[in-house]
Design an enzyme around this catalytic site. Sequence first.
Site, PDB file in Angstrom:
ATOM      1  N   SER A 374       0.883  -1.151   0.000  1.00  0.00           N
ATOM      2  CA  SER A 374       0.000   0.000   0.000  1.00  0.00           C
ATOM      3  C   SER A 374       0.924   1.205   0.000  1.00  0.00           C
ATOM      4  CB  SER A 374      -0.866  -0.017   1.251  1.00  0.00           C
ATOM      5  OG  SER A 374      -1.571   1.180   1.337  1.00  0.00           O
ATOM      6  N   ARG A 375       0.854   2.006  -1.065  1.00  0.00           N
ATOM      7  CA  ARG A 375       1.870   3.044  -1.215  1.00  0.00           C
ATOM      8  C   ARG A 375       1.604   4.272  -0.353  1.00  0.00           C
ATOM      9  NH1 ARG A 375       1.656   2.294  -7.405  1.00  0.00           N
ATOM     10  NH2 ARG A 375       2.311   0.138  -7.393  1.00  0.00           N
ATOM     11  N   VAL A 376       0.354   4.544  -0.042  1.00  0.00           N
ATOM     12  CA  VAL A 376       0.090   5.766   0.724  1.00  0.00           C
ATOM     13  C   VAL A 376      -0.619   5.511   2.044  1.00  0.00           C
ATOM     14  CG1 VAL A 376       0.061   7.338  -1.232  1.00  0.00           C
ATOM     15  CG2 VAL A 376      -2.006   6.135  -0.605  1.00  0.00           C
TER      16      VAL A 376
END
Lengths: 516, 133
Positions: A374-376
Site C-alpha cells: 500500500s503506497r500511501v
Amino acid sequence: MSITKDFIVEQLKQQIADYKSEIKEQTVGRVIEVGDGIARVSGLSDCMMSEMLEFAVGKHTNSHELQKVYGVALNLEEDSVGAIILGDYTGIKEGDEVKCLKRILEAPVGEAVIGRVINPLGEPLDGKGEIEAKKFYPVEKIAPGVIARESVSQPVQTGIKAIDAMIPIGRGQRELIIGDRQIGKTAIAIDTIINQKGQNMKCVYVAIGQKESKIASIVAKLEEFGAMEYTTVVLAGASDPASLAYIAPYAGCAVAEYFLDKGEDVLIVYDDLSKHAVAYREISLLLRRPPGREAYPGDVFYLHSRLLERACKLNEKHGGGSITALPIIETQSGDVSAYIPTNVISITDGQIYLEPDLFYQGQRPAINAGLSVSRVGSAAQIKAMKKVAGKMRLEAAQYRELAAFAQFGSDLDEETKIKLERGKRLIEIFKQDLYKPVPVANQVLIFYAAISGLLDSVPVEKINEFENGLNKYAENNGKDILKEIAEKGELNEKLEEKMKKLIVDYKLTLDYISAN
Amino acid sequence: MKITPKQYVESLYQSVHNKKDSQIKSVIENFVKLLVANNDMAKADKITCQFIKIWNKEEGIVEAEVVSARELDKKIVKLLNGYIVQLSGARKVLLKQKIDKNVLGGVIIKYEDKILDGSLKMKLNELRNKMIK
C-alpha cells in the site's frame, strides 16, 4: 358536485388554451447498420462525442407509441456515427430514425439511490419502485485536479486484520484487489463494506458482468448485516449487453461523486475491471477500432486511468470529501504480467495480492504479504495500530524468510525457534472468517498480545479460540480499554499496562495454558 | 495509393464544372476508363451517390420533403418553398410531397438531416405528456 365538475372542465380548458407548442429543429439520422449492441447511423451532422441518441424502435404491437431505446455516440466519422446501444437492440432495424438528444449521458444520483440495486442508467432492478432522483450527474467527468486534492490522512477500516495491519488503506486511496478466480476477492470487498457501518461512509458496489445469482446473494448478505442502509449496488449483469458493462463503473462513480461533492466519504468497489476491459474490447472491435495487444484497443489504459483517477481526497476548501476505490482484477492462473493487470497495478496506489496456494493451505483471506503493498495508506493508520503493526510487519517478514530456510535444517538456535514459533502465531492471527470484520480496537489488542510475547504460551492451534475468547472477555471486563483505543487512537504506557493486565487476567481463566 | 470515392467525385466535379454537354461526355468516358484502369469499378455506386451530394452542395440545391395529412394547394407549397430556402440558406429547393394520414394536420418538414415537426399529432402528444405531469 356540478361546481367542481365545471371547475375541472374550466381548468382543463385553461390548460389547453395556455399550451403553446414550440417547433424545434431536430437533427435526425437513419440506421445504416446494426451489430451486436452497436449501430452505425448516417446523418447526425452536428452530433457531439458521447452524446445520447434516441432510437425510435418500430411500432410496438399493441400501442401506437414508439418504444424508445437509448444509445451513445462513440465514433464520429466522416459520413456516419458509430454508437453503442444501451438496452435491447433486437428491435432496431436498418432505416430506423435516430434523434440527437443534445445532452451527454447522465445517471441519477442522490439519497434516493441508497439501498437500491440499479442498472447503469439508473433504472431500478430490485422491484422497490421508481427512483425519484432530483439530480443527474454526467457519467463521464474529468477527475479533480491538483489544486483540489490533498494527501490521504484518514484510514478506511476494512475490518480485515491482515489488511489493516500490513496493507492499510486510506480514504481517497485506490487499492487494487488482484488474484485468481474463486479465492475471495469479492469477499474482501464485501467484508470492507460491511465494516463501514457507523464509520460515516457511503458505499457503492459496481458489479460488471457478474452472475445475477452472485449479486442476489451479495445483496442478501449486505441486507442481513444492515449494510444496504448506506450502500448502492450498480449492476450490469452477465446477460446485459457489453455497452451497459462499459458504462457501469462510470455511472457508479457518478453516484459516488454526488456524495463527494457534499463533503462525504465514499467507498466504491469495481467488481471487476477485467470484465470491463473485455466489454470495452468487444465494443471497440465491433466499432472497427484497430486492436492492439491481446486485441484490446489502444486506449484501454486511458479507459481505467480516467476512471480510477476520479478517486480522490479533496482538501477542506473543496469540501473535504473522498472517494476510495477498490478495483478488482481477476488474473488467469496467477499471471500478473498480462496486459490489464499490469495496467491497473501501475494506476493504483498499491495492491492486495491473493494467492491460490495460500487459499488451499487454509490461510483465508489468502493475502500474500510479500507481494501486497500500500503506497500511501500507512500515513492514514491510527497511531495505536502503527505502533503494533510496524513491529509485526517486520516479524512476519522475518518469519517468511526463516520458514523457507528452516525447511532444510533441523538444528536451529533458540532465538530462531522463538521467532518461528511467534511467526506461526502471527500467521494464525491473520486467518479470519468470512463476514466477520474485527473492530480496530480489538485488532490492536490481539496484535499487542502477539508482539509482546503474551501469545507464546498459547498453542498455535488454539490461537483462534483464544482470540475469540479474548474479544468476549474484553467486551465484559475491558470495555473502557477498547473504547479508549478507538477514541484516542494512541497507545501510552498506562494503556499498554492495562491491556497487558487484561490479557494476563484472561489467560488465567484458561485451562489449556500451562502455568508458566 | 488508394483513391476514395470522395476524391474521385471531387476531381470529377472539377472537370465537368462549367463545361458544355459535348465536352462532359468525353470527360465521363475518360473517367470510366480511369476507374477500369484502377480496378475501381466496384466503387461506381458509391461514386454516383457522392456525386449527387457534392453537386447539390456546390450548386446550392437542397432536397426537402414535406409530409402532410392532405394534399397541399400550390400557394402553401410556394410559401413552404420560400421558408425552406430561408432556413437552409440554399439557392434552390427540390420539394417532395408525401401524404400520411397519421400526422392528422399541419406539416412535417425534412431537409438534409434536420426535421421540423409541426404536425398536429406531435402537438397532441406533447399536450398529453404535459397533462400527465
